[in-house]
Design an enzyme around this catalytic site. Structure first.
Site, PDB file in Angstrom:
ATOM      1  N   SER A  76     -28.792  14.423 -16.857  1.00  0.00           N
ATOM      2  CA  SER A  76     -29.037  13.133 -17.498  1.00  0.00           C
ATOM      3  C   SER A  76     -28.387  13.070 -18.863  1.00  0.00           C
ATOM      4  CB  SER A  76     -30.536  12.904 -17.641  1.00  0.00           C
ATOM      5  OG  SER A  76     -31.019  13.758 -18.663  1.00  0.00           O
ATOM      6  N   LYS A  77     -28.072  11.826 -19.216  1.00  0.00           N
ATOM      7  CA  LYS A  77     -27.452  11.527 -20.506  1.00  0.00           C
ATOM      8  C   LYS A  77     -28.285  12.034 -21.666  1.00  0.00           C
ATOM      9  CE  LYS A  77     -26.660   7.008 -19.850  1.00  0.00           C
ATOM     10  NZ  LYS A  77     -26.119   5.710 -19.785  1.00  0.00           N
ATOM     11  N   ARG A  78     -29.596  12.006 -21.481  1.00  0.00           N
ATOM     12  CA  ARG A  78     -30.462  12.370 -22.600  1.00  0.00           C
ATOM     13  C   ARG A  78     -30.266  13.823 -23.000  1.00  0.00           C
ATOM     14  NH1 ARG A  78     -35.742  12.254 -21.786  1.00  0.00           N
ATOM     15  NH2 ARG A  78     -35.528  11.833 -19.565  1.00  0.00           N
TER      16      ARG A  78
END
Ligand code: GLU
Length: 486
Positions: free
Chosen positions: A257-259
């Site tokens: 994920s981008k996070r």
């Protein structure tokens, strides 16, 4: 083996997408066949301006440019090949024709259900703890009614009629034997009310017409595969083989994920990663060579990649490994190539570097330790400016360098190095005279060499003391030593 990469232009090129593209590219190259880029823009709501450019430029940067389909020509996005167009929104007539064929042959039906009704149906199914599935409300409408409603302008979609009594079995190249019961498969929408196909119809039509031999894609598409196989069957087309690549996971095993990680290829490019390093890293994200080799050029990957060694289990995206590979790739440059890649960069901050005849010698010392080109000016700063020397860097408890021994240490250094004749100033004379002096002093090596290095560079981490002293020259070395307590 003709393969393809078929991204939807919904944003940047994702690292997972680049891995999918890479594997497809390797398979095509191994058989000297075409690797095709097809753009799947049938979900117009999700298409993003500039995304196609990002994908095409991203692939070109990574060195895996497509041979056919959407390509870069003189820096511009273009299409090439005799099976085009390769952008789905330019093929709408075709999908309509094939959807009509399915309707005609009884493999699909017209559905007028409104979004509100479908929503209601789904809620009810959820409340009853049933899997959400179309309830076939429109399966047996009267053909005349259908014609009337269409003539009256009612909105409709075309759905596939999944044979509930069939067992759909196939062998996935990565996952092995798979089987799905027909009655668990939804009557998928094939053609939407806006006339656009869904991915399911478009992919089957295109991969057939484009002569793709193996469909390679990420594991998230595995549950849709039985629908696709049923469509191939309904059209009477031979089905291609399917290979589903493992998901890419964060360290905590959640989906990448981008996070937690950058996921755009462009992001890695902007951070200074070499395409060779990223490709090497992605190749090993789900595949292993079965040997201890870790560094692979694209050529070596073409030689060695095999589907048998693609794993089923999710692959962990380990950025430390990526950085390690990046460092290894930085060391693979020849010294002159490396030096010329950083010269301007260093020169921007230290103009003296531009005319420095000893630049390569200095560059050699940092090539061993550098991870990104943009670190070079900072790493080479002490060659071109007087470093600010901090006592807390010179004194080092681990090396048993305490403040009270420093004056003596600095004296030994000045005396020993000062006695080397200027013409004899080289690595050999510096190291042998210093080692002899250290032996005579009863001090430990680190107690003398750590301060020398720290004084010359001002840094905790840098190339070795002898090497730095040699490159700096006698005069500068002594000047810096004498300056410490001045
Ligand atoms: N357009 C699909 C995606 O971007 C492609 C899946 C496939 O390769 O078949 O996920």
């Amino acid at each position: 083996m003709r393969t393809r990469f078929a991204p939807s232009p919904t944003g940047y090129l994702h690292v997972g997408g680049l891995r999918t593209a890479l594997y497809a590219y390797l398979l095509a190259r191994q058989t000297k066949d075409n690797f095709i880029l097809r753009i799947e823009d049938t979900d117009q709501g999700r298409s993003v301006d500039g995304a196609v450019e990002q994908i095409v430029h991203g692939l070109a940067w990574a060195g895996i440019a497509p041979d056919e389909g959407v390509v870069l020509e003189n820096g511009e996005v273009a299409q090439t090949g005799d099976k085009g167009p390769y952008i789905q929104s330019e093929r709408l007539e075709l999908y309509k024709k094939y959807a009509d064929q399915l309707l005609h042959d009884g493999f699909a039906y017209t559905c007028f259900c409104s979004p509100a009704r479908l929503d209601e149906m789904r809620k009810q199914q959820q409340a009853d703890h049933r899997a959400p599935m179309y309830d076939r409300h429109c399966l047996s409408l009267d053909p005349e009614d259908i014609a009337d409603r269409i003539a009256a302008g009612d909105k409709y979609v075309i759905r596939m009629k999944v044979p509930h009594d069939e067992l759909i079995e196939f062998t996935d190249v990565v996952r092995g034997e798979m089987s799905f019961r027909g009655d668990t498969i939804d009557d998928q929408v094939l053609l939407k009310s806006d006339g656009f196909p869904t991915y399911h119809l478009a992919h089957v039509v295109d991969d057939h017409l484009m002569g793709v031999d193996m469909i390679t894609r990420s594991e998230e598409w595995l549950p849709s595969t039985p629908k696709h196989l049923l469509l191939f069957q309904a059209f009477g087309w031979p089905a291609p083989t399917y290979a589903h690549f493992p998901l890419i996971l964060n360290k905590d095993r959640t989906k990448l994920s981008k996070r937690r990680n950058s996921v755009s290829v462009n992001g890695y490019r902007e951070k200074g990663y070499l395409p060779e390093a990223l490709i090497n890293f992605l190749a090993l994200l789900g595949w292993n060579p079965g040997t201890t080799q870790e560094l692979f050029t694209l050529e070596e990957l073409i030689e060695q990649f095999s589907m048998e060694r693609v794993q089923k289990a999710g692959a962990i995206f380990d950025t430390e490994k990526l950085d390690w590979l990046q460092g290894q790739w930085m060391r693979k440059f020849s010294l002159s190539e490396f030096a010329s890649r950083i010269r301007e960069l260093v020169g921007e901050q230290y103009p003296a570097a531009l005319a420095d005849t000893e630049f390569e010698k200095k560059a050699a010392l940092i090539q061993e330790r550098i991870t990104f080109f943009h670190e070079a000016p900072d790493m080479m700063s002490f060659f071109y400016t007087e470093p600010a020397v901090r006592m807390d860097v010179i004194a080092n408890p681990k090396q048993k360098v305490t403040a009270d021994i420093l004056p003596d240490v600095v004296n030994i250094l000045i005396e020993t190095l000062g006695s080397i004749h200027e013409p004899d100033w080289n690595l050999e004379s510096i190291s042998s005279s210093l080692i002899a002096a250290i032996d005579a002093s009863g001090l430990k090596k680190g107690q003398v060499l750590w301060p020398l290095r720290a004084i010359l560079t001002g840094r905790e981490y840098s190339p070795g003391a002898f090497e730095v002293a040699e490159v700096l020259g006698k005069e500068t070395t002594l000047k810096r030593l004498k300056g410490v307590f001045a």
